[in-house]
Design a protein around this motif. Structure first.
Motif, mmCIF file in Angstrom:
data_model
loop_
_atom_site.group_PDB
_atom_site.id
_atom_site.type_symbol
_atom_site.label_atom_id
_atom_site.label_comp_id
_atom_site.label_asym_id
_atom_site.label_seq_id
_atom_site.Cartn_x
_atom_site.Cartn_y
_atom_site.Cartn_z
ATOM 1 N N ALA A 20 -52.860 7.558 -47.002
ATOM 2 C CA ALA A 20 -52.172 6.272 -47.055
ATOM 3 C C ALA A 20 -51.977 5.790 -48.498
ATOM 4 C CB ALA A 20 -52.956 5.221 -46.264
ATOM 5 N N TYR A 21 -52.474 6.531 -49.453
ATOM 6 C CA TYR A 21 -52.431 6.160 -50.871
ATOM 7 C C TYR A 21 -51.072 6.536 -51.441
ATOM 8 C CZ TYR A 21 -54.136 6.000 -55.741
ATOM 9 O OH TYR A 21 -54.326 5.733 -57.065
ATOM 10 N N LEU A 22 -50.294 5.533 -51.820
ATOM 11 C CA LEU A 22 -48.912 5.748 -52.237
ATOM 12 C C LEU A 22 -48.754 6.766 -53.373
ATOM 13 C CD1 LEU A 22 -45.934 5.058 -51.807
ATOM 14 C CD2 LEU A 22 -46.246 3.186 -53.433
ATOM 15 N N PRO A 23 -49.538 6.710 -54.439
ATOM 16 C CA PRO A 23 -49.368 7.743 -55.482
ATOM 17 C C PRO A 23 -49.542 9.164 -54.936
ATOM 18 C CG PRO A 23 -50.615 5.914 -56.364
ATOM 19 C CD PRO A 23 -50.479 5.664 -54.872
ATOM 20 N N TYR A 24 -50.470 9.356 -54.018
ATOM 21 C CA TYR A 24 -50.665 10.667 -53.405
ATOM 22 C C TYR A 24 -49.443 11.052 -52.567
ATOM 23 C CZ TYR A 24 -52.499 14.225 -50.229
ATOM 24 O OH TYR A 24 -52.689 15.363 -49.497
ATOM 25 N N ARG A 25 -48.949 10.136 -51.749
ATOM 26 C CA ARG A 25 -47.785 10.428 -50.901
ATOM 27 C C ARG A 25 -46.574 10.777 -51.768
ATOM 28 N NH1 ARG A 25 -49.737 12.238 -46.948
ATOM 29 N NH2 ARG A 25 -47.668 13.106 -46.972
ATOM 30 N N LEU A 26 -46.369 10.041 -52.860
ATOM 31 C CA LEU A 26 -45.248 10.326 -53.766
ATOM 32 C C LEU A 26 -45.393 11.709 -54.384
ATOM 33 C CD1 LEU A 26 -44.871 6.898 -55.590
ATOM 34 C CD2 LEU A 26 -43.186 7.952 -54.076
ATOM 35 N N SER A 27 -46.596 12.048 -54.815
ATOM 36 C CA SER A 27 -46.847 13.344 -55.434
ATOM 37 C C SER A 27 -46.618 14.483 -54.449
ATOM 38 C CB SER A 27 -48.273 13.385 -55.979
ATOM 39 O OG SER A 27 -48.541 14.646 -56.537
ATOM 40 N N VAL A 28 -47.133 14.344 -53.242
ATOM 41 C CA VAL A 28 -46.974 15.386 -52.232
ATOM 42 C C VAL A 28 -45.498 15.577 -51.892
ATOM 43 C CG1 VAL A 28 -47.455 15.957 -49.805
ATOM 44 C CG2 VAL A 28 -49.303 15.157 -51.297
ATOM 45 N N ALA A 29 -44.785 14.468 -51.695
ATOM 46 C CA ALA A 29 -43.354 14.559 -51.379
ATOM 47 C C ALA A 29 -42.585 15.188 -52.529
ATOM 48 C CB ALA A 29 -42.795 13.168 -51.052
#
Length: 163
Positions: A20-29
């Motif tokens: 749910a951590y936005l920086p992680y989601r952005l990085s993965v995407a």
């Protein structure tokens, strides 16, 4: 994603939930998209993502120093230097001395580099279209606006100027 997915869970008591951590989601995407595109560019055209970005910048903005490309793409100096060297060896870009700074070079897209850009651009746009096919035009526009705002917020927090 379902309503019970990690992206829809509130962090109880400020607890970090990686999914749910936005920086992680952005990085993965970003990594997933980069891997997809990189495979296509490397397999078909022998280009790395930094080399393709450099070609695009020169095609859009015209001749530029490596420092200008660093600022425009937010890639580090070493990455830009390596990309420029590889493209120069393939005669896709030409390097010339900078008239005001003897330590700097101006990079220019060659005719062959421009031809390659014209060949790849429709494919890049097709990948983009496939990636956003499940989104409405309004969602795409909102996503782009939000990404620009997030980049601005990150720049402000680090004290860097926008690219």
């Amino acid at each position: 994603m379902s309503a019970s997915s990690p992206l829809h869970e509130d962090a109880a008591g400020g607890e970090l939930k990686l999914d749910a951590y936005l920086p992680y989601r952005l990085s993965v995407a970003s990594n997933a998209v980069s891997r997809l595109i990189a495979r296509a560019y490397e397999d078909r055209f022998g280009l790395t993502i930094p080399q393709w970005r450099l070609i695009c910048v020169l095609a859009e903005d015209g001749p530029m120093t490596q420092g200008g490309i660093v600022a425009r793409t937010v890639m580090d100096k070493v990455t830009v230097s390596r990309a420029a060297q590889g493209l120069a060896q393939r005669r896709l870009v030409a390097r010339s001395d900078h008239h005001a700074d003897g330590r700097s070079h101006v990079l220019t897209l060659t005719t062959e580099g421009a031809r390659l850009h014209a060949e790849i651009s429709p494919l890049a746009l097709a990948y983009e279209a496939a990636l956003i096919a499940g989104l409405s035009p309004e969602e795409v526009a909102l996503l782009k606006r939000l990404l620009v705002r997030l980049q601005g917020a990150a720049d402000a927090l680090t004290g860097t100027s926008p690219a």
